[in-house]
Design a protein around this motif. Structure first.
Motif, PDB file in Angstrom:
ATOM      1  N   ASP A 197      27.407  -1.404  61.052  1.00 42.66           N
ATOM      2  CA  ASP A 197      27.115  -1.826  59.669  1.00 42.66           C
ATOM      3  C   ASP A 197      27.625  -3.237  59.377  1.00 42.66           C
ATOM      4  O   ASP A 197      28.320  -3.483  58.384  1.00 42.66           O
ATOM      5  CB  ASP A 197      27.732  -0.832  58.676  1.00 42.66           C
TER       6      ASP A 197
ATOM      7  N   GLN B 250      21.753  -8.188  68.594  1.00 40.76           N
ATOM      8  CA  GLN B 250      21.498  -7.309  67.444  1.00 40.76           C
ATOM      9  C   GLN B 250      22.535  -7.560  66.346  1.00 40.76           C
ATOM     10  O   GLN B 250      22.192  -7.640  65.154  1.00 40.76           O
ATOM     11  CB  GLN B 250      21.548  -5.855  67.915  1.00 40.76           C
TER      12      GLN B 250
ATOM     13  N   LYS C 176      22.208  -9.405  62.387  1.00 42.16           N
ATOM     14  CA  LYS C 176      22.737  -8.827  61.148  1.00 42.16           C
ATOM     15  C   LYS C 176      23.630  -9.824  60.403  1.00 42.16           C
ATOM     16  O   LYS C 176      23.712  -9.792  59.180  1.00 42.16           O
ATOM     17  CB  LYS C 176      23.483  -7.530  61.453  1.00 42.16           C
TER      18      LYS C 176
ATOM     19  N   THR D 176      16.326   2.049  63.808  1.00 48.10           N
ATOM     20  CA  THR D 176      16.457   0.596  63.732  1.00 48.10           C
ATOM     21  C   THR D 176      15.167   0.033  63.161  1.00 48.10           C
ATOM     22  O   THR D 176      14.128   0.043  63.830  1.00 48.10           O
ATOM     23  CB  THR D 176      16.738  -0.014  65.124  1.00 48.10           C
TER      24      THR D 176
ATOM     25  N   GLN E  75      27.775  -6.996  58.130  1.00 44.22           N
ATOM     26  CA  GLN E  75      27.261  -7.704  56.966  1.00 44.22           C
ATOM     27  C   GLN E  75      27.424  -9.213  57.176  1.00 44.22           C
ATOM     28  O   GLN E  75      28.368  -9.654  57.834  1.00 44.22           O
ATOM     29  CB  GLN E  75      28.025  -7.288  55.708  1.00 44.22           C
TER      30      GLN E  75
ATOM     31  N   GLU F 288      23.863  -0.469  65.021  1.00 41.05           N
ATOM     32  CA  GLU F 288      23.464  -0.004  63.690  1.00 41.05           C
ATOM     33  C   GLU F 288      24.633   0.666  62.986  1.00 41.05           C
ATOM     34  O   GLU F 288      24.866   0.450  61.789  1.00 41.05           O
ATOM     35  CB  GLU F 288      22.287   0.974  63.810  1.00 41.05           C
TER      36      GLU F 288
END
Length: 531
Positions: A102, A122, A126, A64, A104, A99
């Motif tokens: 993924d 988290q 992102k 990370t 977006q 993580e």
């Protein structure tokens, strides 16, 4: 001094690990690792490293890029930067599932078993304010910490729910691009981090947890859009809660496929050979072998606690299915079919009626009929609640204090006297137990709008009309965080009376109110103060 592991657990792990068992056992003699993750909704990692007093002792968490191992004696939870939401204190292995998802910017994301909120914050980072995050936990008490951590992180585009997966699936079928299921589990991987988990191990049996996980995954699969990604994770070593769950999901949902995780950082492959014969039977050799593409984090092989994670993708099964990238293009824009209501709100055709909306937020308020507001703890008189227009009250406040507020994307939604900014495109939440209907902006009173603490934490310094700049190491900062009134020096006096955004090292930590006498009244709510 090592941890006293239950004999039943030792026997089980020796059977699974064989020659690796002694190395696994030795890992419990080593101290645990501590981690924090920089909140990139508020600042970049290099900015944090320039202002953090313990930056020189931080070492990177390899999986990370915003995360670091820290020394226990630094106690980052006792620093003003923590109260500004600049980082989240999180066990390093626990950062892996988010993580792998993924995410977006622009995605529709669900964190289904989210409390206390580390993975939700988290995921929100992102998204960078685009798209939507729906974060949920079915335990009412745990959603308090979940909502608070989402607000501390300054998340503007989140909905917080307190529901069972089945209820959410009825509203959001096939809606999400990314779903994280960090499932409730027997917690074997957390024995070194929290020895109290050992006492809970027998109570939360593997069999009981496995049944919950099966049900949760079935509903999660129903909420995933074609082409979407689901990450399933646990903090246990038990195959029944890990590979068995993935095998069952693959058998029940032929449209779901395992996406292999690259083995790095000491991560180990999943173990299809640990799956029971009964669950292996309906799977082809290829689909069974694909379970090796899931990943196990062992404490004797990596710098973190025990975890398991699987990445699954839902195939596009119909010619009309639209890839996620194409579906994202208009998500930050308002629905053109929405109509302006009498208060200037955008009102979707499918939006619930006022009575229905109050039922859907039964944890938040009793609506505009008077009674006690559970969020603010203040009584609303019937006449006052009926006369106050929350949207107009907000607009009057924002025009004097937040010059760019009219440009913020989202839909203003009022529940009683409280006002939220909700991301565009959310289906009707009528009937769901909603904890936060969006970014909580504040509450309209008879004579003024009272901005919320979550509003302050979600702002950027340059968005406020009036600010008080403090430094993290000055005495006024601690006094403010303890809820004290501040006596301001002449060069720090606000230019006008009213609400002032209090900042530490250029990062908002709350509101103050200036009345022109050189004193700043502290508006920090009691539950947010330094204890």
């Amino acid at each position: 001094m090592g941890i006293l592991l239950p004999e039943k657990f030792r026997h089980k792990m020796k059977g699974l690990l064989g020659e690796e068992f002694e190395a696994f056992l030795a890992s419990y003699e080593r101290p645990r690792k501590y981690g924090l993750r920089v909140n990139t909704l508020k600042l970049e990692t290099d900015q944090f490293l320039r202002i953090s007093p313990f930056a020189q002792r931080l070492t990177p968490v390899p999986w990370t890029k915003e995360a670091f191992y820290y020394e226990e004696q630094d106690r980052p939870g006792k620093h003003p930067h923590y109260h500004a939401g600049l980082y989240y204190i999180q066990e390093p292995s626990a950062m892996v599932p988010a993580e792998l998802l993924d995410v977006q910017p622009g995605d529709r994301v669900l964190d289904l078993c989210a409390a206390p909120g580390g993975k939700s914050t988290q995921l929100a980072a992102k998204l960078q304010g685009r798209g939507v995050l729906v974060t949920n936990d079915n335990a009412r008490e745990r959603t308090k910490a979940l909502a608070k951590n989402v607000e501390l992180a300054g998340v503007r585009n989140a909905i917080v729910l307190n529901e069972e997966p089945a209820a959410i699936a009825r509203v959001f079928e096939g809606w999400f691009d990314r779903i994280l299921v960090d499932a409730p589990c027997s917690g074997e991987g957390m024995f070194r981090k929290d020895e109290s988990m050992i006492a809970e191990w027998e109570k939360h049996s593997v069999e009981r947890c496995s049944l919950m996980q099966k049900d949760i995954l079935q509903h999660a699969a129903a909420m995933l859009a074609p082409g979407g990604t689901l990450v399933y994770s646990t903090c246990t070593f038990s195959p029944e809660e890990n590979e068995w769950q993935i095998a069952r999901l693959l058998a029940d949902h032929p449209e779901m496929e395992v996406e292999a995780v690259e083995l790095r950082y000491g991560w180990a492959a999943g173990r299809p050979d640990w799956i029971s014969e009964e669950l292996r039977a309906p799977l082809s050799e290829e689909r069974l072998a694909s379970v090796a593409g899931t990943v196990r984090l062992w404490p004797h092989l990596t710098e973190g606690e025990g975890h398991y994670a699987a990445v699954l993708r839902k195939r596009l099964t119909d010619a009309s299915d639209q890839p996620i990238a194409e579906r994202q293009s208009n998500r930050d824009l308002p629905d053109e079919s929405a109509k302006q209501d009498s208060r200037g709100q955008r009102k979707s055709k499918s939006a619930p009626n006022p009575a229905g909306r109050d039922r859907s937020l039964r944890s938040e308020a009793k609506g505009a009929k008077g009674g006690r507001d559970r969020h603010s703890g203040q009584k609303l008189h019937k006449r006052e609640a009926a006369e106050v227009d929350p949207v107009a009250s907000w607009q009057a406040f924002a025009s004097g204090h937040l010059p760019t507020a009219s440009d913020w994307p989202g839909r203003l939604v009022a529940f009683g006297s409280r006002l939220y900014l909700q991301p565009y495109g959310i289906p009707s939440l009528d009937g769901l137990h909603v904890v936060r209907a969006g970014w909580y902006l504040g509450e309209a009173g008879a004579h003024r709008f009272s901005p919320s603490h979550p509003l302050a934490l979600g702002l950027r310094e340059m968005e406020a009309g009036s600010i008080l700049e403090l430094l993290s190491d000055e005495s006024d900062t601690l006094r403010y965080l303890k809820g004290e009134t501040l006596a301001l020096e002449p060069d720090r006096l606000p230019v006008a009376k009213g609400y002032v955004l209090v900042c530490v090292d250029h990062q908002p930590i709350g509101w103050g109110k200036y009345s022109g006498d050189g004193m700043l009244k502290n508006e920090l709510p009691a539950g947010w103060r330094w204890m």
